[in-house]
Motif scaffolding. Structure first.
Motif, mmCIF file in Angstrom:
data_model
loop_
_atom_site.group_PDB
_atom_site.id
_atom_site.type_symbol
_atom_site.label_atom_id
_atom_site.label_comp_id
_atom_site.label_asym_id
_atom_site.label_seq_id
_atom_site.Cartn_x
_atom_site.Cartn_y
_atom_site.Cartn_z
ATOM 1 N N VAL A 68 41.458 33.669 76.708
ATOM 2 C CA VAL A 68 41.339 33.390 75.275
ATOM 3 C C VAL A 68 41.765 34.649 74.524
ATOM 4 C CG1 VAL A 68 39.777 32.790 73.382
ATOM 5 C CG2 VAL A 68 39.471 31.734 75.639
ATOM 6 N N VAL A 69 42.682 34.453 73.573
ATOM 7 C CA VAL A 69 43.225 35.554 72.784
ATOM 8 C C VAL A 69 42.834 35.333 71.328
ATOM 9 C CG1 VAL A 69 45.337 36.714 72.026
ATOM 10 C CG2 VAL A 69 45.179 35.781 74.353
ATOM 11 N N GLN A 70 42.259 36.360 70.709
ATOM 12 C CA GLN A 70 41.878 36.294 69.302
ATOM 13 C C GLN A 70 42.607 37.402 68.550
ATOM 14 O OE1 GLN A 70 37.719 36.861 70.337
ATOM 15 N NE2 GLN A 70 37.258 34.930 69.308
ATOM 16 N N ALA A 71 43.182 37.018 67.404
ATOM 17 C CA ALA A 71 43.883 38.015 66.574
ATOM 18 C C ALA A 71 43.930 37.513 65.143
ATOM 19 C CB ALA A 71 45.300 38.246 67.088
ATOM 20 N N ASP A 72 44.004 38.460 64.201
ATOM 21 C CA ASP A 72 44.211 38.034 62.819
ATOM 22 C C ASP A 72 45.679 37.631 62.681
ATOM 23 O OD1 ASP A 72 45.845 40.245 61.409
ATOM 24 O OD2 ASP A 72 44.250 41.384 62.399
ATOM 25 N N ALA A 73 45.974 36.849 61.666
ATOM 26 C CA ALA A 73 47.311 36.272 61.496
ATOM 27 C C ALA A 73 48.396 37.336 61.350
ATOM 28 C CB ALA A 73 47.313 35.317 60.303
ATOM 29 N N ASP A 74 48.137 38.385 60.576
ATOM 30 C CA ASP A 74 49.150 39.431 60.376
ATOM 31 C C ASP A 74 49.477 40.160 61.680
ATOM 32 O OD1 ASP A 74 49.404 38.889 57.659
ATOM 33 O OD2 ASP A 74 47.889 40.368 57.091
ATOM 34 N N SER A 75 48.457 40.490 62.441
ATOM 35 C CA SER A 75 48.679 41.192 63.709
ATOM 36 C C SER A 75 49.445 40.317 64.687
ATOM 37 C CB SER A 75 47.343 41.614 64.322
ATOM 38 O OG SER A 75 46.690 42.528 63.483
ATOM 39 N N PHE A 76 49.102 39.034 64.745
ATOM 40 C CA PHE A 76 49.794 38.147 65.672
ATOM 41 C C PHE A 76 51.258 37.975 65.269
ATOM 42 C CE2 PHE A 76 50.831 34.043 67.693
ATOM 43 C CZ PHE A 76 50.542 34.397 69.001
ATOM 44 N N GLU A 77 51.523 37.903 63.977
ATOM 45 C CA GLU A 77 52.912 37.793 63.521
ATOM 46 C C GLU A 77 53.711 39.015 63.961
ATOM 47 O OE1 GLU A 77 55.769 37.437 59.616
ATOM 48 O OE2 GLU A 77 53.614 37.393 59.330
ATOM 49 N N LYS A 78 53.116 40.194 63.881
ATOM 50 C CA LYS A 78 53.817 41.405 64.313
ATOM 51 C C LYS A 78 54.155 41.332 65.805
ATOM 52 C CE LYS A 78 51.882 44.400 60.782
ATOM 53 N NZ LYS A 78 50.873 45.419 60.492
ATOM 54 N N ILE A 79 53.262 40.755 66.587
ATOM 55 C CA ILE A 79 53.495 40.646 68.029
ATOM 56 C C ILE A 79 54.608 39.644 68.311
ATOM 57 C CG2 ILE A 79 52.478 39.888 70.209
ATOM 58 C CD1 ILE A 79 49.774 41.038 69.061
ATOM 59 N N ILE A 80 54.546 38.472 67.696
ATOM 60 C CA ILE A 80 55.543 37.439 68.021
ATOM 61 C C ILE A 80 56.927 37.755 67.466
ATOM 62 C CG2 ILE A 80 53.834 35.615 68.339
ATOM 63 C CD1 ILE A 80 54.571 34.546 65.561
ATOM 64 N N THR A 81 57.001 38.647 66.485
ATOM 65 C CA THR A 81 58.300 39.038 65.941
ATOM 66 C C THR A 81 58.827 40.333 66.547
ATOM 67 O OG1 THR A 81 57.264 40.172 64.072
ATOM 68 C CG2 THR A 81 57.915 37.858 63.741
ATOM 69 N N GLY A 82 58.078 40.932 67.463
ATOM 70 C CA GLY A 82 58.534 42.133 68.143
ATOM 71 C C GLY A 82 58.243 43.428 67.419
ATOM 72 N N ARG A 83 57.507 43.356 66.310
ATOM 73 C CA ARG A 83 57.179 44.589 65.585
ATOM 74 C C ARG A 83 55.978 45.303 66.180
ATOM 75 N NH1 ARG A 83 56.202 42.789 59.929
ATOM 76 N NH2 ARG A 83 55.824 40.798 60.927
ATOM 77 N N ASP A 84 55.291 44.662 67.118
ATOM 78 C CA ASP A 84 54.181 45.286 67.842
ATOM 79 C C ASP A 84 54.179 44.714 69.248
ATOM 80 O OD1 ASP A 84 51.962 46.826 68.447
ATOM 81 O OD2 ASP A 84 50.590 45.789 67.100
ATOM 82 N N ASN A 85 53.669 45.466 70.181
ATOM 83 C CA ASN A 85 53.558 45.043 71.569
ATOM 84 C C ASN A 85 52.178 44.433 71.790
ATOM 85 O OD1 ASN A 85 52.468 45.830 74.423
ATOM 86 N ND2 ASN A 85 54.698 45.635 74.606
ATOM 87 N N GLY A 86 52.138 43.253 72.411
ATOM 88 C CA GLY A 86 50.874 42.549 72.627
ATOM 89 C C GLY A 86 49.860 43.339 73.430
ATOM 90 N N MET A 87 50.287 43.964 74.506
ATOM 91 C CA MET A 87 49.339 44.721 75.321
ATOM 92 C C MET A 87 48.882 45.987 74.602
ATOM 93 S SD MET A 87 48.700 42.756 77.739
ATOM 94 C CE MET A 87 47.652 43.740 78.773
ATOM 95 N N ALA A 88 49.771 46.615 73.860
ATOM 96 C CA ALA A 88 49.381 47.799 73.086
ATOM 97 C C ALA A 88 48.361 47.399 72.019
ATOM 98 C CB ALA A 88 50.595 48.455 72.443
#
Length: 125
Positions: A68-88
């Motif tokens: 189960v993965v929980q994240a706020d919408a802004d943080s998740f958008e950064k991950i799915i668009t490549g602006r942030d790394n999911g594991m980081a």
């Protein structure tokens, strides 16, 4: 009612595209379920991703999942668009994940890479 937040739209588009893929060879050895709870903890948007040896199914169901993965919408958008790394993001505590974390580690292959690496790949072709 019109959507006012582009974040929700980006998230919906990510999961819709993932569901249309049907099969992903990079996940051919992976089996399990990952539930994504995106947004406020009190009322998250939920997606259940089922991985079965590369076959991918996406639904809006909640319920039990192997990870189960929980994240706020802004943080998740950064991950799915490549602006942030999911594991980081997980290591920084921006994303909370419980259960079989190796599923998330394998699944992160579905997230976009950093924008600058995509430009470099395009230049090398």
């Amino acid at each position: 009612m019109a959507k006012t937040a582009t974040t929700a739209t980006a998230t919906e588009e990510f999961f819709a595209a993932l569901g249309r893929r049907g099969h992903e060879p990079l996940l051919r050895r992976t089996r399990g379920t990952i539930r994504f709870d995106i947004g406020p903890a009190a009322r998250p948007q939920r997606w259940l991703v089922t991985l079965d040896r590369g076959d991918i199914a996406v639904s809006r169901r909640g319920g039990k999942a192997d990870c189960v993965v929980q994240a706020d919408a802004d943080s998740f958008e950064k991950i799915i668009t490549g602006r942030d790394n999911g594991m980081a993001a997980y290591l920084r505590g921006v994303v909370i994940a419980t259960g079989q974390l190796e599923l998330l580690q394998l699944f992160q292959r579905m997230f976009a890479g950093p924008p600058e690496s995509a430009r470099r790949r395009g230049a090398e072709v």
